[in-house]
Design a protein around this motif. Structure first.
Motif, PDB file in Angstrom:
ATOM      1  N   VAL A 106       1.030  -1.171  -0.028  1.00 44.96           N
ATOM      2  CA  VAL A 106       0.048   0.006   0.081  1.00 44.96           C
ATOM      3  C   VAL A 106       0.743   1.183   0.007  1.00 44.96           C
ATOM      4  O   VAL A 106       2.091   0.998   0.413  1.00 44.96           O
ATOM      5  N   MET A 107       0.250   2.276  -0.538  1.00 41.40           N
ATOM      6  CA  MET A 107       1.270   3.390  -0.411  1.00 41.40           C
ATOM      7  C   MET A 107       0.308   4.765   0.253  1.00 41.40           C
ATOM      8  O   MET A 107      -0.779   4.935  -0.259  1.00 41.40           O
ATOM      9  N   LEU A 108       1.095   5.563   0.964  1.00 37.81           N
ATOM     10  CA  LEU A 108       0.412   6.614   1.594  1.00 37.81           C
ATOM     11  C   LEU A 108       1.282   7.803   1.170  1.00 37.81           C
ATOM     12  O   LEU A 108       2.454   8.145   1.495  1.00 37.81           O
ATOM     13  N   THR A 109       0.436   8.606   0.609  1.00 38.61           N
ATOM     14  CA  THR A 109       1.241   9.936  -0.162  1.00 38.61           C
ATOM     15  C   THR A 109       0.518  11.278   0.657  1.00 38.61           C
ATOM     16  O   THR A 109      -0.740  11.125   0.951  1.00 38.61           O
ATOM     17  N   PHE A 110       1.278  12.156   0.744  1.00 41.27           N
ATOM     18  CA  PHE A 110       0.823  13.278   1.380  1.00 41.27           C
ATOM     19  C   PHE A 110       1.181  14.664   0.396  1.00 41.27           C
ATOM     20  O   PHE A 110       2.374  14.760   0.011  1.00 41.27           O
ATOM     21  N   ASP A 111       0.339  15.225  -0.051  1.00 40.60           N
ATOM     22  CA  ASP A 111       0.386  16.311  -1.002  1.00 40.60           C
ATOM     23  C   ASP A 111       0.614  17.632  -0.459  1.00 40.60           C
ATOM     24  O   ASP A 111      -0.042  18.054   0.636  1.00 40.60           O
ATOM     25  N   ASP A 112       1.499  18.429  -1.017  1.00 42.28           N
ATOM     26  CA  ASP A 112       1.749  19.812  -0.746  1.00 42.28           C
ATOM     27  C   ASP A 112       2.841  20.220   0.524  1.00 42.28           C
ATOM     28  O   ASP A 112       3.411  21.262   0.479  1.00 42.28           O
ATOM     29  N   GLY A 113       3.144  19.151   1.327  1.00 43.79           N
ATOM     30  CA  GLY A 113       4.207  19.234   2.361  1.00 43.79           C
ATOM     31  C   GLY A 113       3.903  20.250   3.444  1.00 43.79           C
ATOM     32  O   GLY A 113       4.805  21.275   3.537  1.00 43.79           O
ATOM     33  N   TYR A 114       2.955  19.975   3.969  1.00 45.30           N
ATOM     34  CA  TYR A 114       2.453  20.958   4.969  1.00 45.30           C
ATOM     35  C   TYR A 114       3.591  20.610   6.412  1.00 45.30           C
ATOM     36  O   TYR A 114       3.885  19.417   6.551  1.00 45.30           O
ATOM     37  N   TYR A 115       3.604  21.557   6.967  1.00 44.79           N
ATOM     38  CA  TYR A 115       4.352  21.334   8.457  1.00 44.79           C
ATOM     39  C   TYR A 115       3.804  20.290   9.263  1.00 44.79           C
ATOM     40  O   TYR A 115       4.607  19.658   9.884  1.00 44.79           O
ATOM     41  N   ASN A 116       2.421  20.296   9.000  1.00 43.38           N
ATOM     42  CA  ASN A 116       1.790  19.258   9.758  1.00 43.38           C
ATOM     43  C   ASN A 116       1.976  17.729   9.408  1.00 43.38           C
ATOM     44  O   ASN A 116       1.717  16.939  10.375  1.00 43.38           O
ATOM     45  N   ASN A 117       2.635  17.371   8.389  1.00 41.09           N
ATOM     46  CA  ASN A 117       3.223  16.273   7.907  1.00 41.09           C
ATOM     47  C   ASN A 117       4.294  15.957   8.784  1.00 41.09           C
ATOM     48  O   ASN A 117       4.301  14.671   9.176  1.00 41.09           O
ATOM     49  N   TYR A 118       5.256  16.893   9.009  1.00 39.45           N
ATOM     50  CA  TYR A 118       6.282  16.749   9.963  1.00 39.45           C
ATOM     51  C   TYR A 118       6.010  16.456  11.317  1.00 39.45           C
ATOM     52  O   TYR A 118       6.534  15.648  12.004  1.00 39.45           O
ATOM     53  N   LEU A 119       4.878  17.176  11.755  1.00 41.94           N
ATOM     54  CA  LEU A 119       4.642  17.358  13.223  1.00 41.94           C
ATOM     55  C   LEU A 119       3.797  16.048  13.519  1.00 41.94           C
ATOM     56  O   LEU A 119       4.040  15.406  14.469  1.00 41.94           O
ATOM     57  N   TYR A 120       3.058  15.542  12.626  1.00 37.96           N
ATOM     58  CA  TYR A 120       2.055  14.432  12.983  1.00 37.96           C
ATOM     59  C   TYR A 120       2.304  13.240  12.046  1.00 37.96           C
ATOM     60  O   TYR A 120       2.482  12.092  12.766  1.00 37.96           O
ATOM     61  N   ALA A 121       2.417  13.092  10.797  1.00 36.91           N
ATOM     62  CA  ALA A 121       2.495  12.012   9.937  1.00 36.91           C
ATOM     63  C   ALA A 121       3.986  11.507  10.121  1.00 36.91           C
ATOM     64  O   ALA A 121       3.973  10.248  10.245  1.00 36.91           O
ATOM     65  N   TYR A 122       4.911  12.305  10.263  1.00 29.89           N
ATOM     66  CA  TYR A 122       6.209  11.567  10.514  1.00 29.89           C
ATOM     67  C   TYR A 122       6.394  10.798  11.688  1.00 29.89           C
ATOM     68  O   TYR A 122       6.733   9.478  11.657  1.00 29.89           O
ATOM     69  N   PRO A 123       5.977  11.403  12.587  1.00 30.95           N
ATOM     70  CA  PRO A 123       6.317  10.458  13.914  1.00 30.95           C
ATOM     71  C   PRO A 123       5.468   9.038  13.971  1.00 30.95           C
ATOM     72  O   PRO A 123       5.795   8.172  14.568  1.00 30.95           O
ATOM     73  N   LEU A 124       4.250   9.263  13.201  1.00 33.08           N
ATOM     74  CA  LEU A 124       3.432   8.115  13.085  1.00 33.08           C
ATOM     75  C   LEU A 124       4.038   7.093  12.080  1.00 33.08           C
ATOM     76  O   LEU A 124       3.844   5.896  12.295  1.00 33.08           O
ATOM     77  N   SER A 125       4.686   7.529  11.097  1.00 29.33           N
ATOM     78  CA  SER A 125       5.435   6.571  10.171  1.00 29.33           C
ATOM     79  C   SER A 125       6.518   5.637  10.859  1.00 29.33           C
ATOM     80  O   SER A 125       6.728   4.710  10.653  1.00 29.33           O
ATOM     81  N   LEU A 126       7.117   6.412  11.738  1.00 24.26           N
ATOM     82  CA  LEU A 126       8.214   5.878  12.677  1.00 24.26           C
ATOM     83  C   LEU A 126       7.450   4.710  13.471  1.00 24.26           C
ATOM     84  O   LEU A 126       8.048   3.566  13.689  1.00 24.26           O
ATOM     85  N   LYS A 127       6.344   5.137  14.301  1.00 19.89           N
ATOM     86  CA  LYS A 127       5.777   4.295  15.354  1.00 19.89           C
ATOM     87  C   LYS A 127       5.189   3.035  14.734  1.00 19.89           C
ATOM     88  O   LYS A 127       5.306   2.144  15.188  1.00 19.89           O
TER      89      LYS A 127
END
Length: 291
Positions: A106-127
């Motif tokens: 499966v592929m999870l994509t995030f368009d536009d590159g918002y700061y909230n991607n770093y704030l929330y999506a990135y830690p969850l990808s690690l978790k």
């Protein structure tokens, strides 16, 4: 899409609404096609999910803004069902080097590159050990890298944050254009060719914009994006030779369907994605969207 200006400027909000009408009515060519759920796949079925912003405040959640909790539920659901998150490079390795894909990719994509991607999506990808693909808008990454402003509602990721995420091995960065994501500034809808514009002029403009973004990513990270993510999902056929000539190995659209990834390199272009909006549980959203 783009929330940075839409939250601050009513004129741009009206422009965004016009884009939405065009998308829904199919004027842009990015209409919703058959999901491909019951079709016979020649290669590996791949579902790609399209996310945008992630914010905690429910007042700002909507079609393109979901809660961190919903994103976490999605990742947890996919993990429990045995899915493995892949990135574009995994698809290229499958085509070029016969490297096998996971049994249930499966592929999870995030368009536009918002700061909230770093704030929330990135830690969850690690978790959850779920790789993600972020396609930032070059103009806004430059802007917020210079200002240093961090606001989960509208600011965008910086080059420092991009490098941190990439070095983790969990985040892949792709090209969402340098500055073709507005309307007032560019006079066009995304990467669309204007009616009275010559093919030569359009080719020059698109090549210049995408090249600028390629060079920015390369100079700041050492990585060269391998896929073009169409702004707003608006596609003009005149863009195809540009994307190929520039060496992009894949492109991401907004057509909602399950992809059939084969050994044919052409199977990686105009990949379909399912927009993730709030209002549905993870189980409900993924029902019929996964093979």
């Amino acid at each position: 899409m783009f929330f940075t200006v839409s939250l601050r400027n009513k004129k741009n909000l009206a422009a965004l609404m016009m884009v939405m009408i065009l998308l829904v009515t199919g004027v842009t060519g990015a209409t919703v096609g058959a999901l491909g759920i019951n079709r016979k796949f020649e290669g590996v079925p791949l579902t790609i999910v399209m996310y945008h912003g992630i914010v905690k405040d429910s007042r700002h959640q909507g079609t393109y803004m979901i809660s961190p909790e919903l994103l976490e539920n999605d990742m947890k659901y996919l993990k429990e069902k045995g899915y493995t998150a892949v990135v574009v490079q995994d698809l290229i390795d499958y085509v070029d080097n016969d490297k096998p894909l996971p049994e249930k990719p499966v592929m999870l994509t995030f368009d536009d590159g918002y700061y909230n991607n770093y704030l929330y999506a990135y830690p969850l990808s690690l978790k959850y050990n779920m790789k993600i693909v972020i396609s930032p808008i070059g103009y806004f990454t430059q802007k917020y890298s210079e200002s240093g402003e961090e606001n989960e509602l509208y600011s965008h990721i910086t080059w420092t944050e991009i490098n941190e995420m990439m070095q983790s091995g969990m985040v892949e960065i792709q090209n969402h254009s340098y500055h073709l994501h507005g309307t007032a500034d560019t006079g066009r809808l995304g990467a669309q060719k204007n009616k009275r514009e010559s093919i030569e002029a359009y080719t020059s403009l698109l090549t210049s914009d995408l090249s600028e973004m390629q060079e920015l990513v390369r100079s700041h990270t050492g990585w060269t994006p391998t896929a073009f993510t169409y702004p707003f999902g608006i596609i003009s056929k005149e863009s195809f030779p540009v994307v190929h000539t520039m060496g992009f190995r894949a492109s991401l659209s907004c057509e909602e369907r399950i992809n059939d990834i084969t050994r044919d390199p052409e199977s990686l272009y105009l990949l379909g994605r399912f927009l993730r909006a709030p209002g549905k549980t993870s189980e409900s959203f993924f029902a019929g969207r996964l093979k």
